[in-house]
Design a protein around this motif. Structure first.
Motif, mmCIF file in Angstrom:
data_model
loop_
_atom_site.group_PDB
_atom_site.id
_atom_site.type_symbol
_atom_site.label_atom_id
_atom_site.label_comp_id
_atom_site.label_asym_id
_atom_site.label_seq_id
_atom_site.Cartn_x
_atom_site.Cartn_y
_atom_site.Cartn_z
ATOM 1 N N ASP A 125 -2.354 17.674 17.446
ATOM 2 C CA ASP A 125 -3.686 18.261 17.670
ATOM 3 C C ASP A 125 -4.691 17.191 18.087
ATOM 4 O OD1 ASP A 125 -2.784 20.825 17.092
ATOM 5 O OD2 ASP A 125 -3.518 20.790 15.015
ATOM 6 N N ARG A 126 -4.643 16.016 17.446
ATOM 7 C CA ARG A 126 -5.564 14.925 17.820
ATOM 8 C C ARG A 126 -5.311 14.454 19.251
ATOM 9 N NH1 ARG A 126 -4.693 13.572 12.484
ATOM 10 N NH2 ARG A 126 -3.026 12.095 12.938
ATOM 11 N N ILE A 127 -4.053 14.327 19.603
ATOM 12 C CA ILE A 127 -3.720 13.875 20.960
ATOM 13 C C ILE A 127 -4.190 14.893 21.986
ATOM 14 C CG2 ILE A 127 -1.813 13.365 22.549
ATOM 15 C CD1 ILE A 127 -0.342 12.223 19.994
ATOM 16 N N ARG A 128 -3.936 16.174 21.708
ATOM 17 C CA ARG A 128 -4.381 17.209 22.634
ATOM 18 C C ARG A 128 -5.899 17.180 22.795
ATOM 19 N NH1 ARG A 128 -6.631 21.702 23.694
ATOM 20 N NH2 ARG A 128 -5.752 23.117 25.268
ATOM 21 N N ALA A 129 -6.625 17.002 21.696
ATOM 22 C CA ALA A 129 -8.092 16.942 21.755
ATOM 23 C C ALA A 129 -8.548 15.747 22.597
ATOM 24 C CB ALA A 129 -8.672 16.874 20.346
ATOM 25 N N ARG A 130 -7.870 14.616 22.441
ATOM 26 C CA ARG A 130 -8.224 13.435 23.238
ATOM 27 C C ARG A 130 -7.944 13.662 24.718
ATOM 28 N NH1 ARG A 130 -4.883 9.689 21.449
ATOM 29 N NH2 ARG A 130 -3.739 9.532 23.391
ATOM 30 N N TRP A 131 -6.791 14.301 25.015
ATOM 31 C CA TRP A 131 -6.483 14.595 26.412
ATOM 32 C C TRP A 131 -7.510 15.566 26.991
ATOM 33 C CZ3 TRP A 131 -0.890 14.763 28.522
ATOM 34 C CH2 TRP A 131 -0.206 13.602 28.150
ATOM 35 N N ALA A 132 -7.951 16.526 26.198
ATOM 36 C CA ALA A 132 -8.983 17.463 26.667
ATOM 37 C C ALA A 132 -10.275 16.713 26.962
ATOM 38 C CB ALA A 132 -9.214 18.556 25.629
ATOM 39 N N ALA A 133 -10.610 15.743 26.130
ATOM 40 C CA ALA A 133 -11.811 14.947 26.374
ATOM 41 C C ALA A 133 -11.650 14.074 27.620
ATOM 42 C CB ALA A 133 -12.128 14.083 25.145
ATOM 43 N N ASP A 134 -10.448 13.514 27.820
ATOM 44 C CA ASP A 134 -10.210 12.637 28.975
ATOM 45 C C ASP A 134 -10.148 13.411 30.288
ATOM 46 O OD1 ASP A 134 -10.098 10.481 27.258
ATOM 47 O OD2 ASP A 134 -7.923 10.249 27.364
ATOM 48 N N LEU A 135 -9.448 14.527 30.287
ATOM 49 C CA LEU A 135 -9.258 15.302 31.513
ATOM 50 C C LEU A 135 -10.330 16.357 31.721
ATOM 51 C CD1 LEU A 135 -5.412 16.062 31.294
ATOM 52 C CD2 LEU A 135 -6.545 14.364 32.751
ATOM 53 N N GLY A 136 -10.909 16.790 30.650
ATOM 54 C CA GLY A 136 -11.797 17.943 30.648
ATOM 55 C C GLY A 136 -11.025 19.134 30.078
ATOM 56 N N ALA A 137 -11.670 19.856 29.185
ATOM 57 C CA ALA A 137 -11.005 20.981 28.516
ATOM 58 C C ALA A 137 -10.493 22.011 29.510
ATOM 59 C CB ALA A 137 -11.954 21.628 27.509
ATOM 60 N N ASP A 138 -11.272 22.282 30.570
ATOM 61 C CA ASP A 138 -10.847 23.279 31.562
ATOM 62 C C ASP A 138 -9.607 22.829 32.322
ATOM 63 O OD1 ASP A 138 -12.953 24.855 30.789
ATOM 64 O OD2 ASP A 138 -14.219 24.352 32.523
ATOM 65 N N ARG A 139 -9.558 21.553 32.697
ATOM 66 C CA ARG A 139 -8.382 21.050 33.431
ATOM 67 C C ARG A 139 -7.137 21.076 32.568
ATOM 68 N NH1 ARG A 139 -8.835 15.695 36.562
ATOM 69 N NH2 ARG A 139 -6.842 16.478 37.287
ATOM 70 N N LEU A 140 -7.270 20.684 31.297
ATOM 71 C CA LEU A 140 -6.121 20.712 30.405
ATOM 72 C C LEU A 140 -5.663 22.147 30.169
ATOM 73 C CD1 LEU A 140 -4.061 19.218 28.707
ATOM 74 C CD2 LEU A 140 -5.692 19.283 26.797
ATOM 75 N N ALA A 141 -6.600 23.059 29.968
ATOM 76 C CA ALA A 141 -6.241 24.468 29.774
ATOM 77 C C ALA A 141 -5.538 25.018 31.013
ATOM 78 C CB ALA A 141 -7.478 25.296 29.447
ATOM 79 N N ALA A 142 -5.994 24.627 32.203
ATOM 80 C CA ALA A 142 -5.356 25.080 33.447
ATOM 81 C C ALA A 142 -3.946 24.499 33.568
ATOM 82 C CB ALA A 142 -6.205 24.676 34.652
ATOM 83 N N LEU A 143 -3.788 23.233 33.212
ATOM 84 C CA LEU A 143 -2.468 22.613 33.245
ATOM 85 C C LEU A 143 -1.516 23.346 32.304
ATOM 86 C CD1 LEU A 143 -0.438 20.344 33.949
ATOM 87 C CD2 LEU A 143 -1.522 18.966 32.148
ATOM 88 N N GLU A 144 -1.977 23.622 31.095
ATOM 89 C CA GLU A 144 -1.141 24.340 30.129
ATOM 90 C C GLU A 144 -0.807 25.744 30.624
ATOM 91 O OE1 GLU A 144 -2.518 22.265 25.953
ATOM 92 O OE2 GLU A 144 -3.777 23.827 26.806
ATOM 93 N N ALA A 145 -1.779 26.419 31.208
ATOM 94 C CA ALA A 145 -1.537 27.765 31.741
ATOM 95 C C ALA A 145 -0.516 27.715 32.873
ATOM 96 C CB ALA A 145 -2.847 28.394 32.218
ATOM 97 N N ASP A 146 -0.631 26.729 33.736
ATOM 98 C CA ASP A 146 0.322 26.592 34.841
ATOM 99 C C ASP A 146 1.727 26.300 34.318
ATOM 100 O OD1 ASP A 146 -1.662 27.075 36.703
ATOM 101 O OD2 ASP A 146 -1.970 24.952 37.194
ATOM 102 N N LEU A 147 1.830 25.443 33.330
ATOM 103 C CA LEU A 147 3.145 25.137 32.759
ATOM 104 C C LEU A 147 3.742 26.371 32.070
ATOM 105 C CD1 LEU A 147 2.481 21.538 31.419
ATOM 106 C CD2 LEU A 147 3.962 22.189 33.335
#
Length: 157
Positions: free
Chosen positions: A115-137
């Motif tokens: 959960d901490r890593i995911r939160a950091r990636w969301a901060a680094d990439l932007g929550a919308d970009r990470l959510a889009a990446l997850e949705a695409d996967l």
């Protein structure tokens, strides 16, 4: 091999490296928290054991490895205090493998680290970009995304 962005082989390698980056970070945290002997494969084993335990034969089937390989892994994890063998309360002839408190602690710590890593990636990439990446996967991969037989697919436990 070409290092040209977009080369066909780059996608699976980048996905594997993303996985490895996350797993390595989780295991570094686990080591600092008193679980230095855990390896990435052990997470698959713990998930395959599940909350109610399983037999060594069932564990091997779930992981895609032989009963002997599963038994060897169980012996190792038992020595480290992560699992225990007990008589199955439904059938005294069967032995089941269960997670101990130490095993459950490592799972809880892993979940928090993910959960901490995911939160950091969301901060680094932007929550919308990470959510889009997850949705695409999710769109591109099977619904049963957590394949416990991955250790066997990679060549054994």
């Amino acid at each position: 091999m070409s290092s040209e962005p977009g080369a066909g082989y780059e996608l699976p390698l980048r996905m594997l490296m993303a996985f490895r980056t996350i797993i390595d970070e989780v295991h570094a945290e686990l080591a600092r928290a008193g679980h230095p002997d855990l390896r990435p494969m052990h997470g698959f084993v713990f998930q395959a054991i599940g909350p109610h335990g399983t037999t060594a034969a069932e564990l091997g089937q779930r992981l895609g490895v032989s009963k002997q390989a599963a038994g060897k892994t169980v012996e190792s994890l038992e020595r480290m205090g992560y699992v225990e063998r007990a008589t199955d309360p439904r059938d005294a002839r069967r032995k089941i493998v269960r997670l101990t408190g130490r095993g459950l602690d490592s799972l809880a710590r892993s979940a928090a680290a993910f959960d901490r890593i995911r939160a950091r990636w969301a901060a680094d990439l932007g929550a919308d970009r990470l959510a889009a990446l997850e949705a695409d996967l999710r769109r591109l991969t099977p619904a049963d995304f957590f394949r416990l037989d991955t250790p066997g697919w990679f060549g054994g436990a």
